[in-house]
Design a protein around this motif. Structure first.
Motif, PDB file in Angstrom:
ATOM      1  N   PRO A  34       0.827  -1.202   0.000  1.00 23.04           N
ATOM      2  CA  PRO A  34       0.000   0.000   0.000  1.00 23.04           C
ATOM      3  C   PRO A  34       0.870   1.264   0.000  1.00 23.04           C
ATOM      4  CG  PRO A  34      -0.635  -1.486   1.772  1.00 23.04           C
ATOM      5  CD  PRO A  34       0.594  -2.045   1.150  1.00 23.04           C
ATOM      6  N   GLU A  35       0.354   2.335  -0.567  1.00 24.66           N
ATOM      7  CA  GLU A  35       1.129   3.566  -0.658  1.00 24.66           C
ATOM      8  C   GLU A  35       1.482   4.137   0.715  1.00 24.66           C
ATOM      9  OE1 GLU A  35      -0.499   6.503  -3.251  1.00 24.66           O
ATOM     10  OE2 GLU A  35      -0.832   5.053  -4.853  1.00 24.66           O
ATOM     11  N   LYS A  36       0.598   3.962   1.695  1.00 27.36           N
ATOM     12  CA  LYS A  36       0.882   4.529   3.017  1.00 27.36           C
ATOM     13  C   LYS A  36       2.107   3.887   3.658  1.00 27.36           C
ATOM     14  CE  LYS A  36      -2.241   1.588   5.643  1.00 27.36           C
ATOM     15  NZ  LYS A  36      -3.362   1.545   6.571  1.00 27.36           N
ATOM     16  N   ASN A  39       5.616   6.327   4.912  1.00 29.75           N
ATOM     17  CA  ASN A  39       6.072   6.505   6.299  1.00 29.75           C
ATOM     18  C   ASN A  39       7.433   5.867   6.579  1.00 29.75           C
ATOM     19  OD1 ASN A  39       5.499   3.794   6.459  1.00 29.75           O
ATOM     20  ND2 ASN A  39       3.783   3.995   7.868  1.00 29.75           N
ATOM     21  N   GLY A  40       8.101   5.340   5.571  1.00 30.68           N
ATOM     22  CA  GLY A  40       9.447   4.812   5.738  1.00 30.68           C
ATOM     23  C   GLY A  40       9.517   3.357   6.158  1.00 30.68           C
ATOM     24  N   VAL A  41       8.387   2.679   6.301  1.00 33.62           N
ATOM     25  CA  VAL A  41       8.396   1.267   6.669  1.00 33.62           C
ATOM     26  C   VAL A  41       8.924   0.439   5.502  1.00 33.62           C
ATOM     27  CG1 VAL A  41       6.933  -0.694   7.263  1.00 33.62           C
ATOM     28  CG2 VAL A  41       6.547   1.505   8.343  1.00 33.62           C
TER      29      VAL A  41
END
Length: 132
Positions: free
Chosen positions: A107-109, A113-115
């Motif tokens: 997913p884009e999220k 967030n750097g995950v």
């Protein structure tokens, strides 16, 4: 009830047959069949658990202490032991990793967030090294 088939989650990958009884038991006992969302989540979790098991060949089934040490990944003399055999390593390298790199779309999220960090794009690397 009769089991007539299992889904094909990944081409050329089939689950270990010895895990089927536990899979069916967990489907019956661990999945919340009353709520739709919880039901789908539970079925997906159990399918993932069933399909993720790799074959494990242990050379010494007689020695209980050695068996316990192998499961921990530490041998009798403190050395790190191999947890999967060479055949399973080849299977992971040549079947699972290519499928993951081709089929996984995070997913884009997760990317924001750097995950999940994209290290390199293989096609771009080929273009760079073609010029060299």
């Amino acid at each position: 009830l009769r089991l007539t088939g299992l889904p094909i989650l990944l081409e050329n990958h089939s689950p270990q047959p010895h895990g089927l009884p536990l899979f069916l038991q967990r489907l019956a006992t661990e999945v919340d069949w009353t709520e739709e969302r919880a039901c789908f989540r539970g079925v997906c979790t159990e399918l993932a658990s069933f399909y993720s098991e790799l074959p494990f060949d242990s050379p010494d089934d007689d020695d209980d202490d050695a068996e316990d040490d192998r499961q921990d990944g530490v041998g009798e003399d403190g050395d790190i032991t191999e947890l999967i055999d060479d055949e399973a390593k080849k299977y992971v390298k040549h079947t699972l990793f290519p499928a993951i790199s081709f089929l996984l779309v995070p997913p884009e999220k997760i990317g924001d967030n750097g995950v999940w960090v994209k290290l390199a794009n293989l096609t771009s690397l080929y273009k760079v090294f073609e010029r060299c």
